[in-house]
Design a protein around this motif. Structure first.
Motif, PDB file in Angstrom:
ATOM      1  N   GLN A 165       1.235  -1.554  -0.067  1.00  0.00           N
ATOM      2  CA  GLN A 165      -0.421  -0.240  -0.305  1.00  0.00           C
ATOM      3  C   GLN A 165       0.737   1.060   0.136  1.00  0.00           C
ATOM      4  O   GLN A 165       1.774   0.894   0.665  1.00  0.00           O
ATOM      5  N   ASP A 166       0.826   2.389  -0.826  1.00  0.00           N
ATOM      6  CA  ASP A 166       1.350   3.767  -1.204  1.00  0.00           C
ATOM      7  C   ASP A 166       0.878   4.271   0.267  1.00  0.00           C
ATOM      8  O   ASP A 166      -0.379   4.548  -0.177  1.00  0.00           O
ATOM      9  N   TYR A 167       1.528   5.197   0.860  1.00  0.00           N
ATOM     10  CA  TYR A 167       1.171   6.024   1.608  1.00  0.00           C
ATOM     11  C   TYR A 167       1.963   6.797   1.782  1.00  0.00           C
ATOM     12  O   TYR A 167       3.141   7.199   0.706  1.00  0.00           O
ATOM     13  N   TYR A 168       1.675   7.891   2.562  1.00  0.00           N
ATOM     14  CA  TYR A 168       2.315   9.145   2.649  1.00  0.00           C
ATOM     15  C   TYR A 168       2.314  10.038   4.350  1.00  0.00           C
ATOM     16  O   TYR A 168       0.980   9.738   4.932  1.00  0.00           O
TER      17      TYR A 168
ATOM     18  N   SER B 294       7.704   8.781   2.345  1.00  0.00           N
ATOM     19  CA  SER B 294       6.212   8.541   1.715  1.00  0.00           C
ATOM     20  C   SER B 294       6.915   6.433   1.045  1.00  0.00           C
ATOM     21  O   SER B 294       8.324   6.042   0.930  1.00  0.00           O
ATOM     22  N   GLN B 295       5.827   5.813   0.707  1.00  0.00           N
ATOM     23  CA  GLN B 295       6.350   5.187   0.601  1.00  0.00           C
ATOM     24  C   GLN B 295       5.140   3.935  -0.734  1.00  0.00           C
ATOM     25  O   GLN B 295       4.158   4.199  -1.177  1.00  0.00           O
ATOM     26  N   ILE B 296       6.675   4.409  -2.172  1.00  0.00           N
ATOM     27  CA  ILE B 296       5.775   3.786  -3.032  1.00  0.00           C
ATOM     28  C   ILE B 296       6.321   2.750  -4.680  1.00  0.00           C
ATOM     29  O   ILE B 296       7.525   2.653  -4.524  1.00  0.00           O
ATOM     30  N   ASP B 297       5.061   2.025  -4.425  1.00  0.00           N
ATOM     31  CA  ASP B 297       5.753   0.156  -5.698  1.00  0.00           C
ATOM     32  C   ASP B 297       6.785  -0.086  -4.519  1.00  0.00           C
ATOM     33  O   ASP B 297       8.117  -0.793  -4.590  1.00  0.00           O
TER      34      ASP B 297
ATOM     35  N   ARG C 175      -1.675  16.500   1.722  1.00  0.00           N
ATOM     36  CA  ARG C 175      -0.040  16.061   1.381  1.00  0.00           C
ATOM     37  C   ARG C 175       0.094  18.068   1.717  1.00  0.00           C
ATOM     38  O   ARG C 175      -0.339  18.507   0.826  1.00  0.00           O
TER      39      ARG C 175
ATOM     40  N   GLY D  89      -3.061   7.827   2.516  1.00  0.00           N
ATOM     41  CA  GLY D  89      -3.152   6.196   2.215  1.00  0.00           C
ATOM     42  C   GLY D  89      -2.799   5.590   3.169  1.00  0.00           C
ATOM     43  O   GLY D  89      -2.927   4.808   3.289  1.00  0.00           O
TER      44      GLY D  89
END
Length: 237
Positions: free
Chosen positions: A48-51, A77-80, A135, A214
């Protein structure tokens, strides 16, 4: 399904063990979402993507008429499935420094800690926190800095730190000091806003803005502070 059943039989049959007693769960209750939100940790889906973003800004006017604004922004953040952290400060002219500082916390409690100490007259001191989903906008005139860095402003009154246990800044006032930052010690994460004034006609406003996206936070929003500050350790903080 057949493979799972065979593995289960292989484990159970040789021991000829009886089924475990479930009496211990007789009086158990299902936890509500409110209670789950209050528990330490997060509940996110794999991938899961989060910020998570924290922007800290301090506006101040000293008794000598000096007016200034200092800022620092931290975004996680976590993306992919790839976590990242981006740190910016508002002073493009800051230079490397050997000076270090620690933001003193009030005891061992986690979460938000606000402190104001004033000696003198005609002073204004305010600590503010705003937290909502969304954001952060980019920090005005922000320049990126790396973890493990200590910088000092060109005029020498502000020190920025991204060193272990302290990520934030400290401002030396004409008569006092102001600081904001993340403090991590003894397993507790704190967001500290501190103002100390010993003089006349100072005006200091600490503002911290938190934005998240997210991730479900639930009704107990303050717990996200301790969770995300703890997460910084996994990224090298």
């Amino acid at each position: 399904m057949k493979l799972s059943m065979m593995l289960l039989l292989t484990i159970v049959t040789p021991a000829m063990a009886s089924s475990p007693s479930l009496s211990v769960f007789t009086h158990s209750q299902v936890l509500t979402d409110f209670e789950l939100d209050a528990m330490k940790g997060k509940y996110t889906n794999n991938g899961q993507d989060y910020y998570f973003g924290l922007q800290m800004q301090t506006q101040f006017i000293q008794d000598n008429g000096v007016q200034q604004q200092v800022g620092m922004q931290i975004e996680i953040s976590q993306i992919d499935n790839r976590p990242s952290i981006n740190i910016t400060i508002s002073d493009p002219d800051a230079v490397d420094s050997q000076n270090e500082f620690n933001i003193d916390s009030l005891g061992q409690s986690a979460g938000l800690q606000q402190r104001i100490q004033i000696a003198g007259n005609e002073n204004l001191a305010v600590n503010e926190l705003d937290m909502a989903q969304g954001r952060l906008a980019s920090l005005p005139q922000g320049v990126s800095i790396a973890l493990g860095t200590t910088l000092v402003s060109q005029n020498g009154d502000t020190t920025f730190s991204t060193n272990p246990n302290t990520m934030g800044y400290q401002i030396e006032l004409a008569s006092g000091k102001a600081s904001q930052g993340l403090n991590y010690q003894d397993g507790n994460g704190q967001l500290v806003q501190s103002i100390f004034i010993d003089g006349l006609s100072h005006s200091v406003i600490n503002q911290s803005t938190i934005r998240y996206d997210g991730m479900p936070v639930g009704p107990i929003q303050s717990n996200i502070l301790g969770r995300q500050i703890s997460d910084l350790t996994a990224l090298g903080f």
